[in-house]
Design a protein around this motif. Sequence first.
Motif, short mmCIF file in Angstrom:
data_model
loop_
_atom_site.label_atom_id
_atom_site.label_comp_id
_atom_site.label_asym_id
_atom_site.label_seq_id
_atom_site.Cartn_x
_atom_site.Cartn_y
_atom_site.Cartn_z
N GLN A 70 1.02 -1.32 -0.18
CA GLN A 70 -0.37 0.07 -0.60
C GLN A 70 0.97 1.39 0.35
O GLN A 70 1.58 1.59 1.04
N ASP A 72 -0.49 4.35 -0.43
CA ASP A 72 -1.49 5.57 0.65
C ASP A 72 -2.33 4.49 1.42
O ASP A 72 -3.27 4.39 0.65
N ALA A 74 -4.52 6.14 3.43
CA ALA A 74 -5.54 6.18 4.07
C ALA A 74 -6.76 6.16 3.10
O ALA A 74 -7.46 6.45 3.45
N SER A 75 -5.40 5.84 1.31
CA SER A 75 -7.19 5.55 0.32
C SER A 75 -7.22 3.98 0.33
O SER A 75 -8.08 3.63 -0.77
N GLU A 78 -11.76 1.60 3.18
CA GLU A 78 -12.88 2.17 3.35
C GLU A 78 -12.96 1.80 5.68
O GLU A 78 -13.89 2.30 6.21
N HIS A 83 -8.72 2.27 9.39
CA HIS A 83 -8.23 3.53 10.15
C HIS A 83 -8.07 3.66 11.59
O HIS A 83 -7.36 4.63 12.29
#
Length: 140
Positions: A70, A72, A74-75, A78, A83
């Motif tokens: 990964q 990023d 944060a994206s 979902e 998170h």
Amino acid sequence: MEIGRILESLLARTNASRVTLRQDIPGDYAFPVTHEALAPGIASLREERTVDLRDQPVAREVGSGRQVVQDDCASAYEDPAFHRMREAYGGLAAQIVTPVLVGERLAGIVSVHELRGPREWEASEIEACSAAADAVAELL
């Protein structure tokens, strides 16, 4: 080579924030961090027990024997549990998570964490993670 040196070498190779080894310990569903290499000023995850890996999408993928890359985080998903994990792990921004397979069994997980911000992982860094996981597997 001992496990600590394998992780230190991977940390240096990737110039990341943290490298951890989680191991499958009988009776402990959490796959606790048993070894880690940390960049200066980066917090340890050895005592972190608030994240249940069974709720984590990355752990499910790695549990199927797949490496997760990964750039990023944060994206990446979902999923709220993902998170919460990112926050608990110090603002996880990018990661490479590699299964440590002993035969067909998931014996451990090698994770490379970047906390400073998203980054594009180089193919050679991804390959270095796979080589480190293989080297750890030989020692387990």
